[in-house]
Motif scaffolding. Sequence first.
Motif, PDB file in Angstrom:
ATOM      1  N   PHE A 161      29.254 -18.336 -83.614  1.00  0.00           N
ATOM      2  CA  PHE A 161      30.461 -17.610 -84.020  1.00  0.00           C
ATOM      3  C   PHE A 161      31.647 -17.866 -83.101  1.00  0.00           C
ATOM      4  CE2 PHE A 161      27.177 -15.268 -86.292  1.00  0.00           C
ATOM      5  CZ  PHE A 161      27.763 -15.147 -87.540  1.00  0.00           C
ATOM      6  N   GLY A 162      31.630 -18.997 -82.403  1.00  0.00           N
ATOM      7  CA  GLY A 162      32.799 -19.410 -81.642  1.00  0.00           C
ATOM      8  C   GLY A 162      32.836 -19.043 -80.175  1.00  0.00           C
ATOM      9  N   VAL A 163      31.789 -18.417 -79.656  1.00  0.00           N
ATOM     10  CA  VAL A 163      31.730 -18.119 -78.229  1.00  0.00           C
ATOM     11  C   VAL A 163      31.339 -19.410 -77.508  1.00  0.00           C
ATOM     12  CG1 VAL A 163      30.557 -16.781 -76.428  1.00  0.00           C
ATOM     13  CG2 VAL A 163      31.117 -15.696 -78.618  1.00  0.00           C
ATOM     14  N   THR A 164      32.119 -19.781 -76.514  1.00  0.00           N
ATOM     15  CA  THR A 164      31.860 -21.017 -75.777  1.00  0.00           C
ATOM     16  C   THR A 164      31.082 -20.728 -74.493  1.00  0.00           C
ATOM     17  OG1 THR A 164      33.883 -20.872 -74.472  1.00  0.00           O
ATOM     18  CG2 THR A 164      34.048 -21.971 -76.650  1.00  0.00           C
ATOM     19  N   ASP A 165      30.563 -21.787 -73.889  1.00  0.00           N
ATOM     20  CA  ASP A 165      29.912 -21.633 -72.588  1.00  0.00           C
ATOM     21  C   ASP A 165      30.901 -21.093 -71.559  1.00  0.00           C
ATOM     22  OD1 ASP A 165      27.558 -22.588 -73.689  1.00  0.00           O
ATOM     23  OD2 ASP A 165      27.650 -24.542 -72.686  1.00  0.00           O
ATOM     24  N   ALA A 166      32.162 -21.526 -71.653  1.00  0.00           N
ATOM     25  CA  ALA A 166      33.187 -21.018 -70.734  1.00  0.00           C
ATOM     26  C   ALA A 166      33.403 -19.518 -70.944  1.00  0.00           C
ATOM     27  CB  ALA A 166      34.498 -21.778 -70.919  1.00  0.00           C
ATOM     28  N   ASP A 167      33.371 -19.060 -72.209  1.00  0.00           N
ATOM     29  CA  ASP A 167      33.494 -17.621 -72.495  1.00  0.00           C
ATOM     30  C   ASP A 167      32.364 -16.849 -71.820  1.00  0.00           C
ATOM     31  OD1 ASP A 167      35.737 -17.939 -74.185  1.00  0.00           O
ATOM     32  OD2 ASP A 167      34.480 -18.047 -75.997  1.00  0.00           O
ATOM     33  N   ILE A 168      31.151 -17.388 -71.908  1.00  0.00           N
ATOM     34  CA  ILE A 168      29.992 -16.702 -71.330  1.00  0.00           C
ATOM     35  C   ILE A 168      30.112 -16.656 -69.808  1.00  0.00           C
ATOM     36  CG2 ILE A 168      27.476 -16.770 -71.063  1.00  0.00           C
ATOM     37  CD1 ILE A 168      27.470 -18.079 -73.941  1.00  0.00           C
ATOM     38  N   ALA A 169      30.513 -17.774 -69.206  1.00  0.00           N
ATOM     39  CA  ALA A 169      30.719 -17.788 -67.756  1.00  0.00           C
ATOM     40  C   ALA A 169      31.811 -16.789 -67.364  1.00  0.00           C
ATOM     41  CB  ALA A 169      31.076 -19.197 -67.291  1.00  0.00           C
ATOM     42  N   ASP A 170      32.867 -16.702 -68.170  1.00  0.00           N
ATOM     43  CA  ASP A 170      33.943 -15.745 -67.897  1.00  0.00           C
ATOM     44  C   ASP A 170      33.479 -14.307 -68.099  1.00  0.00           C
ATOM     45  OD1 ASP A 170      35.924 -17.502 -67.016  1.00  0.00           O
ATOM     46  OD2 ASP A 170      36.646 -17.885 -69.057  1.00  0.00           O
ATOM     47  N   LEU A 171      32.617 -14.062 -69.075  1.00  0.00           N
ATOM     48  CA  LEU A 171      32.051 -12.723 -69.281  1.00  0.00           C
ATOM     49  C   LEU A 171      31.290 -12.291 -68.033  1.00  0.00           C
ATOM     50  CD1 LEU A 171      30.257 -11.292 -72.347  1.00  0.00           C
ATOM     51  CD2 LEU A 171      29.106 -11.268 -70.161  1.00  0.00           C
ATOM     52  N   VAL A 172      30.502 -13.203 -67.479  1.00  0.00           N
ATOM     53  CA  VAL A 172      29.745 -12.887 -66.261  1.00  0.00           C
ATOM     54  C   VAL A 172      30.720 -12.557 -65.126  1.00  0.00           C
ATOM     55  CG1 VAL A 172      28.185 -13.845 -64.510  1.00  0.00           C
ATOM     56  CG2 VAL A 172      27.703 -14.196 -66.948  1.00  0.00           C
ATOM     57  N   LYS A 173      31.770 -13.357 -64.976  1.00  0.00           N
ATOM     58  CA  LYS A 173      32.767 -13.086 -63.932  1.00  0.00           C
ATOM     59  C   LYS A 173      33.428 -11.726 -64.160  1.00  0.00           C
ATOM     60  CE  LYS A 173      33.847 -17.939 -63.087  1.00  0.00           C
ATOM     61  NZ  LYS A 173      34.847 -19.004 -63.319  1.00  0.00           N
ATOM     62  N   ALA A 174      33.837 -11.453 -65.405  1.00  0.00           N
ATOM     63  CA  ALA A 174      34.478 -10.169 -65.718  1.00  0.00           C
ATOM     64  C   ALA A 174      33.535  -9.005 -65.414  1.00  0.00           C
ATOM     65  CB  ALA A 174      34.916 -10.139 -67.180  1.00  0.00           C
ATOM     66  N   SER A 175      32.263  -9.183 -65.705  1.00  0.00           N
ATOM     67  CA  SER A 175      31.264  -8.137 -65.456  1.00  0.00           C
ATOM     68  C   SER A 175      31.119  -7.833 -63.975  1.00  0.00           C
ATOM     69  CB  SER A 175      29.901  -8.563 -66.008  1.00  0.00           C
ATOM     70  OG  SER A 175      29.979  -8.786 -67.393  1.00  0.00           O
ATOM     71  N   ASN A 176      31.442  -8.828 -63.152  1.00  0.00           N
ATOM     72  CA  ASN A 176      31.325  -8.687 -61.702  1.00  0.00           C
ATOM     73  C   ASN A 176      32.685  -8.498 -61.030  1.00  0.00           C
ATOM     74  OD1 ASN A 176      28.396  -8.982 -61.351  1.00  0.00           O
ATOM     75  ND2 ASN A 176      28.754 -10.975 -62.281  1.00  0.00           N
ATOM     76  N   ASP A 177      33.682  -8.075 -61.831  1.00  0.00           N
ATOM     77  CA  ASP A 177      35.042  -7.822 -61.333  1.00  0.00           C
ATOM     78  C   ASP A 177      35.643  -9.027 -60.625  1.00  0.00           C
ATOM     79  OD1 ASP A 177      35.291  -5.207 -62.318  1.00  0.00           O
ATOM     80  OD2 ASP A 177      34.247  -4.380 -60.575  1.00  0.00           O
ATOM     81  N   GLU A 178      35.312 -10.221 -61.137  1.00  0.00           N
ATOM     82  CA  GLU A 178      35.874 -11.450 -60.593  1.00  0.00           C
ATOM     83  C   GLU A 178      36.958 -11.963 -61.534  1.00  0.00           C
ATOM     84  OE1 GLU A 178      32.657 -14.226 -60.072  1.00  0.00           O
ATOM     85  OE2 GLU A 178      31.442 -12.762 -58.975  1.00  0.00           O
ATOM     86  N   SER A 179      37.816 -12.795 -61.011  1.00  0.00           N
ATOM     87  CA  SER A 179      38.852 -13.415 -61.819  1.00  0.00           C
ATOM     88  C   SER A 179      38.195 -14.274 -62.907  1.00  0.00           C
ATOM     89  CB  SER A 179      39.731 -14.279 -60.910  1.00  0.00           C
ATOM     90  OG  SER A 179      40.738 -14.906 -61.658  1.00  0.00           O
ATOM     91  N   HIS A 180      38.761 -14.232 -64.123  1.00  0.00           N
ATOM     92  CA  HIS A 180      38.181 -14.965 -65.254  1.00  0.00           C
ATOM     93  C   HIS A 180      39.293 -15.438 -66.168  1.00  0.00           C
ATOM     94  CE1 HIS A 180      38.957 -11.548 -67.898  1.00  0.00           C
ATOM     95  NE2 HIS A 180      38.557 -10.793 -66.896  1.00  0.00           N
ATOM     96  N   GLY A 181      38.916 -16.272 -67.135  1.00  0.00           N
ATOM     97  CA  GLY A 181      39.904 -16.859 -68.031  1.00  0.00           C
ATOM     98  C   GLY A 181      39.975 -16.247 -69.410  1.00  0.00           C
ATOM     99  N   LEU A 182      39.355 -15.116 -69.621  1.00  0.00           N
ATOM    100  CA  LEU A 182      39.406 -14.473 -70.933  1.00  0.00           C
ATOM    101  C   LEU A 182      40.766 -13.814 -71.141  1.00  0.00           C
ATOM    102  CD1 LEU A 182      35.863 -12.863 -70.983  1.00  0.00           C
ATOM    103  CD2 LEU A 182      36.634 -14.810 -72.356  1.00  0.00           C
ATOM    104  N   GLY A 183      41.188 -13.731 -72.390  1.00  0.00           N
ATOM    105  CA  GLY A 183      42.454 -13.109 -72.731  1.00  0.00           C
ATOM    106  C   GLY A 183      42.388 -11.591 -72.650  1.00  0.00           C
ATOM    107  N   ASP A 184      43.536 -10.985 -72.844  1.00  0.00           N
ATOM    108  CA  ASP A 184      43.637  -9.523 -72.751  1.00  0.00           C
ATOM    109  C   ASP A 184      42.755  -8.815 -73.777  1.00  0.00           C
ATOM    110  OD1 ASP A 184      45.446  -9.804 -70.674  1.00  0.00           O
ATOM    111  OD2 ASP A 184      47.208  -9.467 -71.949  1.00  0.00           O
TER     112      ASP A 184
END
Length: 186
Positions: free
Chosen positions: A85-108
């Motif tokens: 459904f369009g989730v990329t590996d980069a999205d998943i890596a960014d989700l992990v970063k967001a979950s750990n309060d790290e800087s990520h590339g996901l949109g608002d």
Amino acid sequence: MALVPYLSESDLAESDRELLERPINLFRGLANSPDGLRHFHVLGQWIRHGCELDPRLRELAILQVGYLTASPYEWSHHVKIGHDFGVTDADIADLVKASNDESHGLGDLETLVLTAAREITADRRVSDETWASLEKALGRARAVDLVIIASFYNAVIRILGTLRIDVEPEYAGYLEQFPLPGTPLA
């Protein structure tokens, strides 16, 4: 090892065999209660095929629940489904970063959806600020859809954990590619 046997179509009455058209371990375990699985399927099918929330956002929310609760089954299955459904590996890596309060590339919007899923999972509610932002960004109906989705998958991870449903071998690679944190929340 699962607490219940994994049933196959041949174990079920003819009228129940369609319940295992997708014979994943979760459904094979829930097939021990065919009527329960039938009703479980109704909401699951609406989430996958009837819900109007953007499918990529839906999958990110489900992945957030799986990651936060460290549910190997949910996480591995929805990494694969998310890709569909369009989730990329980069999205998943960014989700992990967001979950750990790290800087990520996901949109608002993606970040807001993940925040809501985290709040629903950890706090069993969303904050007033998150709700107001969701309602503004998605509209009330889609915001409620998101609450239903995150809440349903919090129930799913409890079913998986309680019945000790095993991850199928074909999904194990996703756990190696995207490891989960060590201790489950739920």
